[in-house]
Design an enzyme around this catalytic site. Structure first.
Site, PDB file in Angstrom:
ATOM      1  N   GLU A  28      29.408  11.085 -37.036  1.00  0.00           N
ATOM      2  CA  GLU A  28      28.047  11.186 -37.531  1.00  0.00           C
ATOM      3  C   GLU A  28      27.485   9.772 -37.567  1.00  0.00           C
ATOM      4  O   GLU A  28      28.102   8.874 -38.148  1.00  0.00           O
ATOM      5  CB  GLU A  28      28.059  11.790 -38.939  1.00  0.00           C
ATOM      6  CG  GLU A  28      26.694  12.035 -39.516  1.00  0.00           C
ATOM      7  CD  GLU A  28      26.779  12.740 -40.859  1.00  0.00           C
ATOM      8  OE1 GLU A  28      26.733  12.031 -41.896  1.00  0.00           O
ATOM      9  OE2 GLU A  28      26.917  13.974 -40.870  1.00  0.00           O
ATOM     10  N   GLN A  46      10.703   5.173 -34.708  1.00  0.00           N
ATOM     11  CA  GLN A  46      10.850   4.868 -33.281  1.00  0.00           C
ATOM     12  C   GLN A  46      12.301   4.512 -32.991  1.00  0.00           C
ATOM     13  O   GLN A  46      12.941   3.814 -33.770  1.00  0.00           O
ATOM     14  CB  GLN A  46       9.943   3.682 -32.939  1.00  0.00           C
ATOM     15  CG  GLN A  46       9.968   3.258 -31.492  1.00  0.00           C
ATOM     16  CD  GLN A  46       8.957   2.145 -31.211  1.00  0.00           C
ATOM     17  OE1 GLN A  46       7.887   2.095 -31.787  1.00  0.00           O
ATOM     18  NE2 GLN A  46       9.318   1.247 -30.314  1.00  0.00           N
ATOM     19  N   ASP A  47      12.826   5.012 -31.880  1.00  0.00           N
ATOM     20  CA  ASP A  47      14.158   4.636 -31.393  1.00  0.00           C
ATOM     21  C   ASP A  47      14.003   3.864 -30.092  1.00  0.00           C
ATOM     22  O   ASP A  47      13.160   4.214 -29.255  1.00  0.00           O
ATOM     23  CB  ASP A  47      15.020   5.878 -31.118  1.00  0.00           C
ATOM     24  CG  ASP A  47      15.594   6.497 -32.369  1.00  0.00           C
ATOM     25  OD1 ASP A  47      15.184   6.118 -33.476  1.00  0.00           O
ATOM     26  OD2 ASP A  47      16.465   7.377 -32.249  1.00  0.00           O
ATOM     27  N   ASN A  48      14.823   2.814 -29.909  1.00  0.00           N
ATOM     28  CA  ASN A  48      14.776   1.982 -28.710  1.00  0.00           C
ATOM     29  C   ASN A  48      16.177   1.832 -28.125  1.00  0.00           C
ATOM     30  O   ASN A  48      17.176   1.956 -28.849  1.00  0.00           O
ATOM     31  CB  ASN A  48      14.218   0.591 -29.038  1.00  0.00           C
ATOM     32  CG  ASN A  48      12.805   0.661 -29.561  1.00  0.00           C
ATOM     33  OD1 ASN A  48      11.983   1.415 -29.081  1.00  0.00           O
ATOM     34  ND2 ASN A  48      12.516  -0.131 -30.571  1.00  0.00           N
ATOM     35  N   HIS A  61      13.671 -12.036 -33.290  1.00  0.00           N
ATOM     36  CA  HIS A  61      12.342 -11.433 -33.392  1.00  0.00           C
ATOM     37  C   HIS A  61      12.029 -11.013 -34.826  1.00  0.00           C
ATOM     38  O   HIS A  61      12.905 -10.572 -35.559  1.00  0.00           O
ATOM     39  CB  HIS A  61      12.248 -10.205 -32.477  1.00  0.00           C
ATOM     40  CG  HIS A  61      12.462 -10.555 -31.041  1.00  0.00           C
ATOM     41  ND1 HIS A  61      12.980  -9.666 -30.132  1.00  0.00           N
ATOM     42  CD2 HIS A  61      12.227 -11.699 -30.341  1.00  0.00           C
ATOM     43  CE1 HIS A  61      13.051 -10.240 -28.942  1.00  0.00           C
ATOM     44  NE2 HIS A  61      12.613 -11.474 -29.048  1.00  0.00           N
ATOM     45  N   LYS A  70      15.504  -2.364 -39.022  1.00  0.00           N
ATOM     46  CA  LYS A  70      16.185  -1.870 -37.822  1.00  0.00           C
ATOM     47  C   LYS A  70      17.609  -1.450 -38.165  1.00  0.00           C
ATOM     48  O   LYS A  70      18.331  -2.187 -38.833  1.00  0.00           O
ATOM     49  CB  LYS A  70      16.220  -2.957 -36.739  1.00  0.00           C
ATOM     50  CG  LYS A  70      14.838  -3.352 -36.243  1.00  0.00           C
ATOM     51  CD  LYS A  70      14.894  -4.503 -35.268  1.00  0.00           C
ATOM     52  CE  LYS A  70      13.483  -4.893 -34.842  1.00  0.00           C
ATOM     53  NZ  LYS A  70      13.493  -6.095 -34.004  1.00  0.00           N
ATOM     54  N   HIS A 117      15.688 -10.838 -36.264  1.00  0.00           N
ATOM     55  CA  HIS A 117      16.867 -10.174 -35.714  1.00  0.00           C
ATOM     56  C   HIS A 117      17.087 -10.617 -34.272  1.00  0.00           C
ATOM     57  O   HIS A 117      16.132 -10.802 -33.513  1.00  0.00           O
ATOM     58  CB  HIS A 117      16.684  -8.656 -35.768  1.00  0.00           C
ATOM     59  CG  HIS A 117      17.781  -7.925 -35.066  1.00  0.00           C
ATOM     60  ND1 HIS A 117      17.642  -7.425 -33.799  1.00  0.00           N
ATOM     61  CD2 HIS A 117      19.048  -7.654 -35.453  1.00  0.00           C
ATOM     62  CE1 HIS A 117      18.784  -6.850 -33.439  1.00  0.00           C
ATOM     63  NE2 HIS A 117      19.650  -6.993 -34.419  1.00  0.00           N
ATOM     64  N   TYR A 130      18.621   1.105 -31.239  1.00  0.00           N
ATOM     65  CA  TYR A 130      18.216   0.880 -32.625  1.00  0.00           C
ATOM     66  C   TYR A 130      17.034   1.746 -33.026  1.00  0.00           C
ATOM     67  O   TYR A 130      16.192   2.106 -32.224  1.00  0.00           O
ATOM     68  CB  TYR A 130      17.926  -0.600 -32.887  1.00  0.00           C
ATOM     69  CG  TYR A 130      16.889  -1.248 -32.004  1.00  0.00           C
ATOM     70  CD1 TYR A 130      15.626  -1.553 -32.494  1.00  0.00           C
ATOM     71  CD2 TYR A 130      17.187  -1.603 -30.689  1.00  0.00           C
ATOM     72  CE1 TYR A 130      14.678  -2.190 -31.704  1.00  0.00           C
ATOM     73  CE2 TYR A 130      16.255  -2.243 -29.891  1.00  0.00           C
ATOM     74  CZ  TYR A 130      15.004  -2.534 -30.405  1.00  0.00           C
ATOM     75  OH  TYR A 130      14.070  -3.152 -29.615  1.00  0.00           O
ATOM     76  N   LYS A 168       9.195 -15.942 -24.150  1.00  0.00           N
ATOM     77  CA  LYS A 168       8.792 -15.905 -25.557  1.00  0.00           C
ATOM     78  C   LYS A 168       9.880 -16.487 -26.450  1.00  0.00           C
ATOM     79  O   LYS A 168       9.597 -17.273 -27.356  1.00  0.00           O
ATOM     80  CB  LYS A 168       8.472 -14.468 -25.968  1.00  0.00           C
ATOM     81  CG  LYS A 168       8.151 -14.321 -27.454  1.00  0.00           C
ATOM     82  CD  LYS A 168       7.859 -12.893 -27.839  1.00  0.00           C
ATOM     83  CE  LYS A 168       9.132 -12.092 -27.768  1.00  0.00           C
ATOM     84  NZ  LYS A 168       8.986 -10.709 -28.173  1.00  0.00           N
ATOM     85  N   ASP A 169      11.135 -16.126 -26.181  1.00  0.00           N
ATOM     86  CA  ASP A 169      12.229 -16.613 -27.014  1.00  0.00           C
ATOM     87  C   ASP A 169      12.511 -18.095 -26.783  1.00  0.00           C
ATOM     88  O   ASP A 169      12.936 -18.800 -27.702  1.00  0.00           O
ATOM     89  CB  ASP A 169      13.490 -15.768 -26.797  1.00  0.00           C
ATOM     90  CG  ASP A 169      13.300 -14.339 -27.295  1.00  0.00           C
ATOM     91  OD1 ASP A 169      12.371 -14.093 -28.084  1.00  0.00           O
ATOM     92  OD2 ASP A 169      14.095 -13.472 -26.893  1.00  0.00           O
TER      93      ASP A 169
END
Length: 184
Positions: A28, A46-48, A61, A70, A117, A130, A168-169
């Site tokens: 589970e 939302q799931d990614n 981020h 998350k 994160h 996530y 961006k990072d």
């Protein structure tokens, strides 16, 4: 499910009970009532799912207007996952925790709203999944500099090589310039 508070107590490592036999395994991965008891009253919207190769670092981020919590896990490979506390009112502001998440250990990490994160891929490749407590908003996503000397994150870099980063990072901000997320 076993819930373990880490050095920053609001960040929780979750270890599921895995039932296996010659056919495979069952576990589970989420139960709302237990999650609320151990992590707080959050709803996921939302799931990614992402796939990355070894040496890729995604993050650190964070969001300012609508900070996302998350619940993260790895379904293929292994990553080193990091959460940095950006809540200026917190006694652990600017501190970080890191754990290895893998398809093998099946552990999950709860990263509450108000944290930056990131994850770094340590295996040949990894699939990362996530759940988020708020919707992705590209206009409200920022990046903290992964190599900020103030944070001094001990990344397990393959061959001591610099990680592969998005543009961006690469342009992430130092902790001293980060604003606190709203409602924190």
């Amino acid at each position: 499910m076993q819930y373990e508070k880490l050095a920053i107590p609001d960040v929780v490592l979750m270890t599921p009970k895995v039932f296996g036999d010659e056919r495979g395994f069952f576990m589970e991965t989420f139960r709302q009532s237990e999650f609320e008891e151990h992590c707080g009253n959050y709803q996921f919207v939302q799931d990614n799912h992402s796939k990355s190769k070894q040496g890729i670092l995604r993050g650190l981020h964070y969001q300012l207007e609508k900070p996302q919590g998350k619940l993260v896990r790895v379904t293929q490979g292994e990553v080193y996952d990091v959460a940095v506390d950006l809540r200026k009112s917190s006694s652990t502001f600017g501190q970080w925790v890191g754990v290895y998440l893998s398809a093998e250990n099946k552990q999950m990490l709860w990263v509450p709203p108000g944290f930056a994160h990131a994850f770094y891929v340590t295996s040949e490749e990894a699939e990362f999944q996530y759940k988020c407590t708020d919707y992705y908003n590209p206009g409200d996503e920022y990046s903290l500099l992964w190599s900020d000397p103030t944070l001094n994150i001990d990344w397990p870099l393959a061959n001591n090589a610099s990680p592969q980063l998005s543009t961006k990072d690469q342009q992430g901000q130092a902790l001293e310039w980060v604003q606190a997320p709203k409602f924190m």
